[in-house]
Write an enzyme that holds these catalytic residues in place. Structure first.
Site, PDB file in Angstrom:
ATOM      1  N   ASN A   9       0.835  -1.205   0.000  1.00  0.00           N
ATOM      2  CA  ASN A   9       0.000   0.000   0.000  1.00  0.00           C
ATOM      3  C   ASN A   9       0.868   1.254   0.000  1.00  0.00           C
ATOM      4  O   ASN A   9       0.974   1.950   0.999  1.00  0.00           O
ATOM      5  CB  ASN A   9      -0.941   0.006   1.207  1.00  0.00           C
ATOM      6  CG  ASN A   9      -1.934  -1.133   1.134  1.00  0.00           C
ATOM      7  OD1 ASN A   9      -2.334  -1.540   0.057  1.00  0.00           O
ATOM      8  ND2 ASN A   9      -2.310  -1.660   2.274  1.00  0.00           N
ATOM      9  N   CYS A  10       1.455   1.547  -1.144  1.00  0.00           N
ATOM     10  CA  CYS A  10       2.354   2.685  -1.283  1.00  0.00           C
ATOM     11  C   CYS A  10       2.181   3.227  -2.695  1.00  0.00           C
ATOM     12  O   CYS A  10       2.232   2.462  -3.668  1.00  0.00           O
ATOM     13  CB  CYS A  10       3.789   2.225  -1.046  1.00  0.00           C
ATOM     14  SG  CYS A  10       5.047   3.405  -1.525  1.00  0.00           S
ATOM     15  N   ASN A  11       1.971   4.507  -2.813  1.00  0.00           N
ATOM     16  CA  ASN A  11       1.760   5.109  -4.132  1.00  0.00           C
ATOM     17  C   ASN A  11       2.975   4.933  -5.041  1.00  0.00           C
ATOM     18  O   ASN A  11       2.819   4.710  -6.243  1.00  0.00           O
ATOM     19  CB  ASN A  11       1.409   6.589  -3.994  1.00  0.00           C
ATOM     20  CG  ASN A  11       0.035   6.790  -3.395  1.00  0.00           C
ATOM     21  OD1 ASN A  11      -0.828   5.915  -3.493  1.00  0.00           O
ATOM     22  ND2 ASN A  11      -0.186   7.924  -2.766  1.00  0.00           N
ATOM     23  N   LYS A  14       2.980   1.476  -6.357  1.00  0.00           N
ATOM     24  CA  LYS A  14       1.954   1.319  -7.388  1.00  0.00           C
ATOM     25  C   LYS A  14       2.481   1.812  -8.732  1.00  0.00           C
ATOM     26  O   LYS A  14       2.292   1.160  -9.757  1.00  0.00           O
ATOM     27  CB  LYS A  14       0.682   2.065  -7.004  1.00  0.00           C
ATOM     28  CG  LYS A  14      -0.425   1.879  -8.022  1.00  0.00           C
ATOM     29  CD  LYS A  14      -1.704   2.546  -7.602  1.00  0.00           C
ATOM     30  CE  LYS A  14      -2.823   2.464  -8.600  1.00  0.00           C
ATOM     31  NZ  LYS A  14      -2.583   2.025  -9.931  1.00  0.00           N
TER      32      LYS A  14
END
Length: 118
Positions: A9-11, A14
């Protein structure tokens, strides 16, 4: 096959996943949150790029640390201990092929300049 290290869960992760998938670059994902990271692996990376580059001082994990803890990170040994304890403080992603680091972080221009092995 490339190994991409980070947290799901890390931009930034992604963006890296999207890039690798769009360019059909094969990889395996190593999730720090589920699998942790060994001191040996962190030392290996630090010997190649320096512990300072691995330590993400821009992220919320680093910023949430008290000043005493931040000021105590003055060498590789202390940085590795912190990165093992708080894996979110490792700059993401780290991508490697075998034991060779390809890149740390995500910069599309840099990714475009790499001669990826498919």
């Amino acid at each position: 096959m490339y190994e991409i290290y980070g947290i799901k869960n890390c931009n930034t992760m992604k963006k890296a996943f999207d890039y690798l998938n769009a360019h059909k670059i094969p990889y395996e994902f190593h999730d720090y949150k589920k699998l942790g990271i060994s001191a040996e692996k962190l030392k290996e990376w630090a010997s190649q790029v320096g512990w300072e580059k691995l330590l993400n001082k821009q992220g919320t994990t680093w910023r949430s640390l008290d000043e005493e803890t931040k000021n105590a990170i003055t060498n590789e040994k202390k940085a590795v201990a912190l990165m093992q304890e708080k894996t979110s403080v490792i700059k993401r992603p780290v991508i490697e092929l075998g034991n060779e680091i390809v890149i740390i972080g995500f910069e599309e221009n840099l990714y475009n300049a790499i001669h990826w092995k498919h």
